[in-house]
Each structure stands twice: as C-alpha cells, then as structure tokens.
Design a protein around this motif. Structure first.
Motif: not given
Length: 603
Positions: A114-119, A130-137, A153-160, A188-190
């Motif tokens: 599931e897409t989740v923002k890194i913070d 989880v798929i981590v979404v990492i903005p420019k900041e 704690k989580l199954n982090i399986n990838g990053a955008i 724009k990533v949901p």
C-alpha cells in the motif's frame, strides 16, 4: 562430379533446389517446398530444412550420404511483427501508471504494498506490506534512515522517489528493495492504494508489469478487469522500471498512453516522427535517412512497446542481448482498428484511425552460421552460408526464359520485400525491406474486424463470390456461374471464398464489394508501396524510370492479383514487369535456392 543442394529458408516456406555439377555443366535434379519451422533465421528452422531436403532427395532416389555440399541463404532474421498503433491516445481508467524508465532506479525485483508517505510510516499497522512514497523534501540520508528504522515493524517492499536518489537510498538500506526515482509528479501518487513496483537488473526490462497476466496476479483481477490493463502492460514493455497503482473507480478519471514517437537512426543523421502524424509522414522520415541503422520507439508509449517487443522476441530466439538487436527497416500503413464502444450492449465497435507498422530486424550472418554448423553436425555434410538473399534470387531469376541482364527483381515473400538489380557487367545491388504478405493479412484482419488469422489469410489468397441461390453464384468479377447440383444451404446468401477444395463462407456482415476493396487496398498499400520503394533504392539514379525490366519472384508473386497490381503501378514508370518462371518449370518460386546452386558453380 558433385551433388549439391541450395536451401532457401524463407519467412513462410523452406525451398530446396537439388543439382548435379560436373565439368562445366549443371543439371537440376529436383526441388521441394515445405512450411518454414520457427521464425526465419533461428535454430527452429532446422526441422523444416530436414523435411524439405529429404523430399527433394527422395524425388531423385538419393540419400543424404550422396550430397557433397549444401548452401543455405544468408537469411535476415525477420520478425515481420506488425502492430496497430492508434493515432488517438489510449484512455485508461481505474488505474494509473508512473515511473517511465528513469536512468538509474535502485534495487531489483518486484514489490507489492500500500502506498504510504514516508513521514506517515509510524501510524501504519505492524507487518503491513508498504510501498514508500518519498517527496522532494526528504533527501537520501533521511529516507534511508527512516526505511531502515521501520523495516523491522513493516514489510517495506519498494519506494517511489521524487529526486534522482534511487541508487543512493538503496546503497544505505539494510534490506534491498526496488526503487523507482525521478518521478516528477510524485505528489499525484494516490496514497493508501494497492501498488506494484518492478525494477529490472541492469540491461534487463520489466517482465511482470509488462504482462497483463502478471498485473492480474499481483492485483487479483478478474478476467474482465484484466482486459483493461492490457494497454498499461503494453506501454511498459521495454522499460527497466515500472509502477502500477490500482485506484477506486472514478478516483483517476483518465490516464493516457500516447501512440508515441519513433526515432530513425541513420549513418549520418537522425529523424524523428510521431505515430499520430500518419503513415505518409513516417515513411517520409524513413526515406529521408539513406541507410537505416536502427529504429527506436519512445519509452512508455504504444509504439515503444511494440518495437521493444520485436527486439526481445528476437533476443530470446537468437540468444543475443536486446541492445544488439537493431531494426533495419520499418513500413507503416494507414489503416483502421475496430474499437469496442464503451457502454454498448451488443459488442458494438467503431473504426478508429490507426497506423500499421511492420519492423524488420537486421541480418546476422553469425546466426545463420550457427544454423549451418548445426546442420553440418547433424547431416555429416558440409553446409555453408551462401550469399545475400536478394543476390541469389537474381541469379535464379535469370533462368527465366527470355530474361537477360540488365535486370531487376522483386522478391515478394511473407515477411519482407527484397529488390535486386544486376548490370551487364554482372554488378549486383540489393535491398531488404520490411512488410509483405503477413502485413497484408494483418490489415485485412483488422479492417474487417475478424479474429481468425487463417480466415484473413484465405481472404487474401483467393477470389470471392456471392451465393445468390442454391444453384448459382456471382463471382467478384460480375460473372455468374450455375450449378446442376444444389449448393449447401449453409452457403445461401453468403459471401464465400473460392478455395480449390470448395467454398468457405465468410461469417461477417460485410458486402462482397467491401471485402474485395479492403483486400485490394491492403495489397496496394503494402506491395505497390514496397515495390516502388525497393526499386528506387537499387536504381543507380534512385529513379524507378531508369529500370527497364523487372521480374517478380517469391510466394506472393503467385497471388492471383498482386502481380497485376504491381505491374500496373510500374507501367506508369515505363517499367516492363512480369512473373518469373525459374528454370522454365518452377514459376516464381525457388529463385533463391536455384541461385545458391548457380553461385556455387560460379565459385
């Protein structure tokens, strides 16, 4: 005295010419023809070679042991892979696709979550995928520390990732994951949506997300839902990395995969053209480049996927790296593609403007040498690779009674159209172009909206008629034929194909006139276009008018109307053209096989 065999491995058929060479004479003993096994220029051709050779030897009461030498053609491994690229863009709903081929993605493999923002990782339930979404900041150091912190704690399986940080982040991770970076519209990533990410190893391409069934597996799609992801999968062919996100109905109103642009790479110049500009502009771009070294499609587009598919199919067949597979020619034709009308209640469709494309892979003599070496080992007979196919064909064509140098030939096969010209001084110039019989079949199949390739092939090959009653038919020429015995009632009022073994009904709601028009138009767009294009390239002055005589050879020269269409077109250039009769007995077939034997005698 030597017993020799010339073997022509074609796109559709494998032909043999068996001959006896003694002193300064040559005596042809027999010939044979079988269907080619596998794609031309690949190891699978060997089975067809065995069968055709055995047939020819049996006719002459000879055995393999009697052979002194075999010559095979220097076959261009041709994939006449033809794709329909719609000029209008493909609309995708209920899905989104991002991450088109960044130069340096991180990690390798497939990840789903599931897409989740890194913070927001701290608020996610334990053991969640989880798929981590990492903005420019978030820079690479902070991002990698946070991923390492929560990976227990989580199954982090990838990053955008927004920035070009894929490799830098991956180098600092305790557990390696696929990372797609350079995603400019990361905002724009949901979020909180199921997502699949794939990164291929260096030199590789995505395999799971470029396959509609791969996407269906990851997202548990139904067969109906799988139909909607085909454009997504197709556009991802040839990409090193990809992301597919499933969104709720209506959340993503519209995503478009464009038809795309192509780049024609020549020796001294490049040309760029968009598929949506139509076939004429594409062919003008192709013709503006004197010698085509490669043709590339824009990544993430329909045409990009099609051209990459050609490379990878040939890569798998020849055990070469995809980067070493070069496309040496391309033929584009304006056509129509039936598109299902959304919301229709009876599978209604509309015809949409499209461009049909045939691509041809560059010849590889080393590949043919491998086939020759394998044949030598299997047969115990010396097998050598002969000369260029079109050069051999012109030698065979010169055995046509009444022919002489200077002479040009058009070798019209299933996958390619070749032209060659020989001067009085015996100098030969040849060209090998994409697009022939298979492309005509594809155009007929598409424009009539039929799914059966064999039916489209029959429509191409044979004339038509309309069954007006159980005792008479009206031929497409207008002539009426009567029968003493009643026809099968299933044929009544149907348009039928007049095959030698009987009438075959065409089960579509189209008139005889329309089917005939589509068939004839398809042949003109492919064969007439390629005939003129090929002869221009071999003409000493790049002018068809400077060629006096043309002989038509190859399987398509046997067609009941292609020779007339080509002859009529060339007559406008004051060119005399006609169907060959190889050795006075073979008709337009066996030109290359015969030429291989004659070339052996010359040597």
């Amino acid at each position: 005295m030597k017993i020799v065999a010339g073997i022509d491995i074609g796109n559709a058929t494998t032909e043999v010419a068996l001959a006896k060479i003694y002193e300064n004479n040559i005596e042809f003993l027999s010939s044979s023809i079988v269907k080619t096994t596998g794609i031309k220029g690949t190891m699978k051709n060997i089975n067809g070679v065995f069968k055709s050779l055995k047939n020819s030897l049996d006719k002459s009461n000879l055995k393999i042991e009697n052979l002194d030498e075999i010559r095979v053609n220097e076959a261009a491994p041709v994939i006449g892979d033809v794709a329909m690229e719609t000029i209008t863009e493909t609309i995708i709903t209920e899905s989104t696709m991002i991450g088109h081929n960044p130069l340096t993605p991180g990690g390798v493999g497939v990840g789903v979550g599931e897409t989740v923002k890194i913070d927001k990782l701290e608020s996610v339930d334990k053991n969640k995928d989880v798929i981590v979404v990492i903005p420019k900041e978030f820079d690479f150091e902070v991002s990698s520390k946070l991923i390492n912190l929560y990976s227990d704690k989580l199954n982090i399986n990838g990053a955008i990732v927004k920035k070009d940080d894929g490799v830098l982040i991956n180098n600092r991770l305790n557990k390696k994951i696929p990372i797609v970076d350079e995603v400019s519209l990361v905002e724009k990533v949901p979020l909180n949506m199921k997502c699949a990410i794939e990164v291929a190893p260096i030199g590789g391409v995505v395999e799971v997300l470029s396959n509609p069934y791969g996407i269906a597996t990851l997202f548990n799609l139904t067969s109906e839902e799988t139909k909607h992801v085909v454009p997504i999968a197709r556009a991802l062919i040839g990409n090193r990395s990809a992301v597919v996100i499933k969104t709720p109905k209506g959340d993503v109103k519209e995503r478009k995969i464009p038809a795309g642009n192509i780049e024609i790479v020549g020796l001294n110049k490049k040309a760029f053209v968009g598929i949506d500009e139509g076939a004429k502009k594409i062919m003008n771009a192709i013709n503006s480049v004197n010698i085509v070294c490669d043709v590339k499609g824009e990544p993430g587009t329909n045409v990009g996927g099609m051209l990459e598919k050609v490379r990878h199919v040939m890569s798998n067949l020849t055990n070469q790296h995809p980067k070493n597979i070069k496309i040496q020619d391309l033929l584009s034709v304006d056509t129509f593609v039936p598109q299902i009308v959304k919301g229709g209640i009876a599978n209604e469709f509309s015809l949409e403007n499209a461009v049909g494309i045939a691509a041809m892979v560059k010849a590889d003599k080393l590949q043919m040498q491998k086939i020759a070496d394998e044949l030598t080992k299997s047969l115990g007979v010396n097998v050598n690779v002969g000369g260029v196919e079109a050069d051999m064909a012109i030698r065979g064509a010169l055995t046509t009674p009444g022919s002489n140098k200077p002479l040009a030939i058009l070798d019209m096969g299933a996958g390619s159209t070749d032209a060659s010209i020989i001067t009085k001084e015996h100098e030969i110039k040849s060209i090998h172009l994409a697009g022939a019989g298979n492309m005509v079949t594809m155009l007929i199949k598409s424009e009539l909206g039929i799914d059966d390739f064999e039916l489209a092939e029959d429509i191409k090959k044979y004339p038509l008629a309309k069954v007006e009653s159980l005792f008479n038919i009206r031929h497409e020429s207008g002539a009426v034929e009567f029968f003493n015995k009643a026809l099968d009632s299933k044929l009544f009022a149907k348009v039928v194909i007049l095959k030698p073994e009987g009438m075959v009904p065409i089960e579509i709601d189209e008139s005889l006139e329309k089917i005939k028009l589509i068939r004839k138009s398809a042949k003109e767009r492919v064969f007439v276009t390629n005939a003129i294009r090929a002869l221009k390239k071999v003409s000493p002055t790049n002018n068809v008018r400077d060629i006096a005589f043309v002989v038509l050879v190859g399987g398509s020269a046997l067609d009941f109307e292609i020779p007339q269409l080509v002859t009529n077109a060339l007559s406008q250039y004051n060119v005399v053209a006609g169907r060959a009769n190889i050795r006075g007995v073979e008709g337009p077939r066996n030109a290359v096989a015969t030429g291989l034997v004659l070339h052996l005698k010359e040597e």
